[in-house]
Design a protein around this motif. Structure first.
Motif, PDB file in Angstrom:
ATOM      1  N   HIS A 157      -6.780 -10.362  -8.488  1.00  0.00           N
ATOM      2  CA  HIS A 157      -7.086 -11.272  -7.374  1.00  0.00           C
ATOM      3  C   HIS A 157      -6.675 -12.659  -7.802  1.00  0.00           C
ATOM      4  CE1 HIS A 157     -10.697  -8.415  -6.661  1.00  0.00           C
ATOM      5  NE2 HIS A 157      -9.588  -7.939  -6.159  1.00  0.00           N
ATOM      6  N   ARG A 214       0.837  -1.212   0.000  1.00  0.00           N
ATOM      7  CA  ARG A 214       0.000   0.000   0.000  1.00  0.00           C
ATOM      8  C   ARG A 214       0.870   1.260   0.000  1.00  0.00           C
ATOM      9  NH1 ARG A 214      -5.367   1.180   2.288  1.00  0.00           N
ATOM     10  NH2 ARG A 214      -5.392   3.099   3.474  1.00  0.00           N
ATOM     11  N   ASP A 221      -6.384 -11.716  -1.792  1.00  0.00           N
ATOM     12  CA  ASP A 221      -7.427 -11.143  -0.951  1.00  0.00           C
ATOM     13  C   ASP A 221      -8.086  -9.958  -1.670  1.00  0.00           C
ATOM     14  OD1 ASP A 221      -8.947  -9.871   0.928  1.00  0.00           O
ATOM     15  OD2 ASP A 221      -7.321  -9.505   2.361  1.00  0.00           O
ATOM     16  N   PRO A 222      -9.402 -10.051  -1.937  1.00  0.00           N
ATOM     17  CA  PRO A 222     -10.056  -8.957  -2.665  1.00  0.00           C
ATOM     18  C   PRO A 222     -10.085  -7.655  -1.871  1.00  0.00           C
ATOM     19  CG  PRO A 222     -11.661 -10.612  -1.961  1.00  0.00           C
ATOM     20  CD  PRO A 222     -10.300 -11.149  -1.629  1.00  0.00           C
ATOM     21  N   ASP A 223      -9.810  -7.751  -0.567  1.00  0.00           N
ATOM     22  CA  ASP A 223      -9.910  -6.580   0.305  1.00  0.00           C
ATOM     23  C   ASP A 223      -8.530  -6.180   0.843  1.00  0.00           C
ATOM     24  OD1 ASP A 223     -11.634  -4.757   1.340  1.00  0.00           O
ATOM     25  OD2 ASP A 223     -11.897  -5.838   3.238  1.00  0.00           O
ATOM     26  N   SER A 224      -7.453  -6.440   0.093  1.00  0.00           N
ATOM     27  CA  SER A 224      -6.107  -6.210   0.646  1.00  0.00           C
ATOM     28  C   SER A 224      -5.819  -4.713   0.746  1.00  0.00           C
ATOM     29  CB  SER A 224      -5.052  -6.887  -0.218  1.00  0.00           C
ATOM     30  OG  SER A 224      -4.881  -6.175  -1.424  1.00  0.00           O
ATOM     31  N   HIS A 226      -6.060  -4.373  -9.583  1.00  0.00           N
ATOM     32  CA  HIS A 226      -5.881  -5.374  -8.524  1.00  0.00           C
ATOM     33  C   HIS A 226      -6.172  -6.733  -9.139  1.00  0.00           C
ATOM     34  CE1 HIS A 226      -6.976  -6.728  -4.145  1.00  0.00           C
ATOM     35  NE2 HIS A 226      -6.039  -7.462  -4.708  1.00  0.00           N
ATOM     36  N   ARG A 250      -6.780  -2.159  -2.486  1.00  0.00           N
ATOM     37  CA  ARG A 250      -7.865  -1.179  -2.397  1.00  0.00           C
ATOM     38  C   ARG A 250      -7.463   0.214  -2.852  1.00  0.00           C
ATOM     39  NH1 ARG A 250      -9.878  -2.131   3.462  1.00  0.00           N
ATOM     40  NH2 ARG A 250     -10.828  -0.111   3.099  1.00  0.00           N
ATOM     41  N   LYS A 261      -6.975  -1.553   7.426  1.00  0.00           N
ATOM     42  CA  LYS A 261      -7.427  -2.911   7.763  1.00  0.00           C
ATOM     43  C   LYS A 261      -8.714  -2.786   8.569  1.00  0.00           C
ATOM     44  CE  LYS A 261      -2.732  -4.736   7.729  1.00  0.00           C
ATOM     45  NZ  LYS A 261      -1.643  -5.409   8.467  1.00  0.00           N
ATOM     46  N   THR A 262      -9.735  -3.522   8.150  1.00  0.00           N
ATOM     47  CA  THR A 262     -11.031  -3.316   8.789  1.00  0.00           C
ATOM     48  C   THR A 262     -11.132  -4.043  10.130  1.00  0.00           C
ATOM     49  OG1 THR A 262     -11.771  -4.988   7.250  1.00  0.00           O
ATOM     50  CG2 THR A 262     -12.465  -2.729   6.793  1.00  0.00           C
TER      51      THR A 262
END
Ligand code: ADP
Ligand code: MG
Length: 399
Positions: free
Chosen positions: A59, A26, A45-48, A57, A52, A358-359
């Motif tokens: 995947h 990132r 990871d689709p949410d990396s 991206h 993002r 990170k969520t």
């Protein structure tokens, strides 16, 4: 790579690929985009965190042929953000695009046995040895282990990080038990050394073999995870700092490294340096460079892989970095979820908050870091102590 095979300079407007979508990817993406590059991240990871914020991206798993083909079609050059990306994936990409660091360098860094062999080979040129160690790959490697290696630390050769995949053993029986518990995978047993501290050096080396480095960092680990990095005049004795830099450069030269490399050292109680390990990418201990240096470690990663000039990255401000682990998102006694006191921390002068998007906060998970810059070492230490107290961290200035 010989000068004859130096790839052409990739100017802004090109697309830079990165294997891995974590926080290092990132921050690489942020640096590349700030300079006008397009970016492509490959991560399953689709949410990396990096995926993002990237233009593209992909995947896919790191060894997925279609994913790698897509990345090499999108990108004009590829780098990596974590050392456990399979070296085969980098080797296969290198058939289509320039890849830095190269598969061989990453393969050495991801295997402690090969890494230690490289450090031992370089010891004369680097002037810094690694810890006395033995390789344990088979049952019959246990008995001949020299007694001087106990007490020691058994470390799996591959996939260890943040203190995981290692155990202290004091007797031969404990050694055999620990090796069995690790599934009899290849390991190294290292003598446990009396550490006075730890430090690291970040080097950036170009396709032409020229390298630059940041000033060495003093690092404090808690529970095997980096907690605090401190870089200012006096954070390390000058002779020690010079020795660490010379060693890091020799280690990078010894494998014809291209890209950003972090070399970590132990400082022994008698002041001697021991080389511990290397990371073939920007490193957590170099995050202070974003706010304290004219050029961050991520910008140097962009410059090294694109063939842009590697300027000496002058540090303009004394700095301290506090790592922000997921533990901060839980109240100390009740364990209930809380939001750290960002507004109060950011009211302190010279604080720079970096969160990785990170969520889910989990204990021990790297969620972000806080850089503190100021006019003097005393000033940054004072602000770091206040910030640590507001965040419920131990006093960083005690390191
Ligand atoms: P990781 O890949 O998890 O960072 P390291 O080999 O750096 O693994 O070990 C993690 C930490 O454990 C080090 O930063 C250091 O504090 C401690 N450690 C590791 N090896 C030794 C050793 N031989 N002697 C004393 N302490 C050690
Ligand atoms: Mg380490």
């Amino acid at each position: 790579m010989s000068p004859a095979t130096v790839p052409p300079v990739l100017l802004p407007g090109s697309t830079l690929g990165v294997m891995g979508g974590g926080q290092l990817g990132r921050m690489f993406v942020h640096a590349a985009q700030a300079m006008g590059y397009f970016t492509a991240v490959l991560d399953p990871d689709p949410d990396s965190p990096a995926g993002r914020v990237s233009h593209h991206h992909v995947h896919a798993d790191y060894l997925d042929g279609d994913g790698l083909a897509r990345l090499s079609r999108l990108a004009d050059a590829v780098t990596t953000e974590f050392e456990n990306v399979p070296a085969e994936a980098l080797a296969s990409l290198a058939g289509d695009v320039p890849v830095a660091p190269g598969a061989e360098a990453v393969a050495i860094a991801q295997d402690r046995i090969r890494e230690k062999a490289h450090f031992s080979r370089c010891a004369e040129a680097s002037g810094v040895p690694c810890a006395p160690y033995a390789v344990i790959e088979r049952e019959d490697h246990l008995a001949p282990v020299p007694a001087a290696l106990l007490p020691g630390i058994l470390k799996t050769a591959r996939l260890g990080y943040d203190g995981k995949g290692q155990r202290t053993v004091t007797t031969r029986a404990e050694l055999a038990e620990a090796w069995a518990d690790f599934g009899r995978v290849p390991c190294v047993l290292e003598q446990r050394l009396p550490l006075a501290g730890e430090c690291s050096v970040i080097v950036a080396r170009g396709h032409d073999g020229r390298s630059v480095h940041f000033p060495p960092q003093r690092n404090l680990h808690r529970d095997g995870i980096l907690a605090v990095t401190e870089v200012h005049e006096g954070s390390l004795p000058a002779a020690q700092a010079q020795q660490a830099v010379a060693a890091a450069r020799a280690i990078a030269d010894g494998i014809g490294y291209v890209g950003v490399l972090c070399v970590e050292f132990f400082v022994l109680e008698d002041g001697r340096l021991i080389v511990n390990e290397m990371a073939p990418r920007p490193h957590n201990s170099g995050h202070y460079t974003i706010d304290a240096c004219e050029c961050s470690q991520f910008e140097l990663q962009v410059r090294a892989m694109t063939g842009l000039p590697l300027v000496v990255p002058r540090q303009h401000s004394p700095a301290i970095m506090l790592n922000l682990l997921g533990d901060l998102w839980f109240a100390p006694v009740s364990g209930r979820p809380v939001e750290p006191a960002w507004a109060r921390v950011l009211a302190l002068s010279g604080t720079h908050l970096h969160l990785y998007g990170k969520t889910e906060a989990r204990r021990g998970r790297k969620m972000g870091h806080l850089n503190i810059t100021g006019p003097s070492a005393e000033a940054v230490r004072a602000v770091a102590a206040q910030a640590a107290s507001l965040l419920g961290l131990p006093d960083s200035t005690a390191c």
